[in-house]
Design a protein around this motif. Sequence first.
Motif, short mmCIF file in Angstrom:
data_model
loop_
_atom_site.label_atom_id
_atom_site.label_comp_id
_atom_site.label_asym_id
_atom_site.label_seq_id
_atom_site.Cartn_x
_atom_site.Cartn_y
_atom_site.Cartn_z
N ARG A 51 0.75 -1.18 0.00
CA ARG A 51 -0.12 -0.09 0.02
C ARG A 51 0.97 1.05 -0.06
O ARG A 51 1.93 1.39 0.79
CB ARG A 51 -0.97 0.02 1.27
N ASP A 53 0.80 5.36 0.32
CA ASP A 53 -0.30 6.58 0.88
C ASP A 53 -0.13 7.77 0.00
O ASP A 53 -1.08 8.67 0.34
CB ASP A 53 0.22 6.63 2.30
N GLY A 128 -2.29 4.53 -3.92
CA GLY A 128 -3.12 3.43 -4.27
C GLY A 128 -2.20 2.08 -3.81
O GLY A 128 -1.39 2.07 -2.80
N ASP A 129 -2.51 0.78 -4.54
CA ASP A 129 -2.11 -0.42 -4.05
C ASP A 129 -1.27 -0.95 -5.25
O ASP A 129 -1.77 -0.87 -6.42
CB ASP A 129 -3.26 -1.12 -3.66
N ASP A 152 -6.14 4.79 -5.91
CA ASP A 152 -7.26 5.38 -5.02
C ASP A 152 -8.69 5.95 -5.59
O ASP A 152 -9.71 5.81 -5.37
CB ASP A 152 -6.98 6.14 -3.74
#
Length: 714
Positions: A51, A53, A128-129, A152
């Motif tokens: 993850r 941020d 995002g991831d 995101d």
Amino acid sequence: MTPSYQKLLICALVGSLCLGLTACGDDDDDGPDGVINVRPDVVSGNIQHTRYDGASNDLLTAGLGASGLASATAPTPADPINPTAEELRTLAIYNNYRALVDTSAGGGYGNLFGPQVDADDAEGMIPGDEYLAYIRLDEAEVPVTVMVQIPDSYDPAASCMVTAPSSGSRGIYGAIGTAGEWGLKKGCAVVYTDKGSGTGSFNMETGAAQDMRGQLTTNENVDVQFESDLEASERATFNSNWPDRFAFKHAHSKTNPEADWGQYVLASIEFGFYILNERFGEETDDGDRLVTVTPENTLVIASSVSNGGGASVRAAEQDEDGLIDGVAVSEPNVNPTVNTSFTIRQGDGPVITEHSRSLLDYTTAIAVYQGCANLAPGTRDSAPFNDALNDFDVDENICTSLFNKGLVIGADVDAQAADAQRILEEEFGIQPEQNLVAPSHFGAAVAQSISMTYANAYGQFGVEDRVCGLSLAATDATTGAVVPLAQVSEELLFATSNGIPPTGGVNQVYDGATGVPTDLKLSTSPSSGIQDYGLDALLCLQGLAEGRDPISGGLLSSLLAEQSGAIAAGIVDIRASGNLRGKPTIFVTGRSDAVLPINHTSRPYFGLNQTVEGGDSGLRYYEVLNAHHLDAFNAFPGFDALYVPLHRYYFQALDLVYAHLKDGVALPPSQVVRTTPRGTGAPTLTATNVPPIQATPAEGDRILFEDDQVRIPD
């Protein structure tokens, strides 16, 4: 149809009868009706999730932000001999972004493209991831890396996905600044793959290899990107004869990865849908996820540049399941199936019938002749970085060797160099617009490195074969002799290498050079006795590509003939069909491309597609004047005044395909795009220099296919 989607379709059709294939929802208390999300069969091993941020670190810039990517100071691991996986990722994103995008002031970065353009913050960082995994097709022994980035801003109710196979032979972050940037900023999931090439290095002496995130390991229980398949005794013998050598994944995996580029892209899409449904699929009472994000409700654009663009084109051709909705690629490396039923003509110039040569065919010719052509009148003193990147004494020796072998004519070096340039243009169909770009590329060993790597890959040769007496190792800067690679350089190869030596401190070595094995560029050829960039080895590679002795025109020796046959078979396997299944598609290519000459790539692909699909074709071809293959060179003096960024038109191509798929906006007709270079002093690039692709181009700018001919305006 891919196996997982076969299962999903059967499951949807026959319900509980599919229990032997995959899990399906039913009407009991376990959960709602639907199809359970199942991990694709091609995924191998664990999936790694991280993850980001968007503040301390992010998907697009690795926390560096737009200013950090533009900085000339690269990020440095705290302990370069023991870099962490995240430090390698940061450095890899920095290097891969800057390798493809001109981040210099005034070149368009920050106003026409870049993370900060139309971003929520000045640095353009995207939270995002990120998901990493290996895939294997048909239980192939060499893994391929895939990655999914989900910003995101992704909205499953308006789902979109962009493919981002790596350009060149780069690793998993090789398309971060191209398809990656556009897709993430658009709120799309981006699916990446190294498409079977990648930076995977293997130290033949120590057995050190890169794991999935680039850290070196000798642990046999770790699944690495690539390792030589030689047995211990065989490796020991090799090391005794050829110490301090490296094997690289693209060159030495014995798989001809390009033959499966399209399948790797399709598999990355399948992996992307699996991850999206793990994240956003409806959860059952049992904790499973239902398939709710599908190809039917997701807009999928196949994209990327150069080799990555070629991979997405091949995926579109092979897309039997309808996973891809449209295609937008820049300067794609496509090897069109040879079709002599059509010709190519630019303006009132000569009719080109000998188009669609293979990458290895024209690249080995460039490797042989360009060193001499660097000295051609009108090129020697005008081509940017010619004198900085090339040794003119060596170039003169190349001319002398070519002349003595009867391969060029001329009473002096000027005449010989002019003849070398003529041969490339007239005999190999290379546009004169590339002549001022090509010398810098020769100095950067572009054609030389491609020739060696692809000859090995197409023929599925191993490191032990040392095709044409060439191997890979670090070398002494002065003598060219083989030396061990510095530990810090090896530790950072994942982040600094482009996957195709010379790169990251590993060079091409001519083992057959006079004296001792020597860095190719410093090598003396046995046949000439002079330092001519190991011309004997380069001629050997050209012979393998052509299937004949390039000097006499006669038969090759038995070993070379066998190798040439294997290479020819490999080239057949990578030829593109031209059938895009009617998908709306855009190619953008620079006329001055000196890496992938347009008469053998984009132009004949357009013609082949028109021949194959006719009125059903959705392909548009935009040829951009004053643009070439490697925008990053535009940051340097000379290039900045003469050339504009093709990157600007690649992003416009993506915008056009997106608007067409989402809102039904018509794609502009095929056309030549007339740009204006920045000129003397290279003032700041503006929209005036790079006008948009025209919705209704002037008649004199339209690219047409008429009377079995691709017609290109001057």
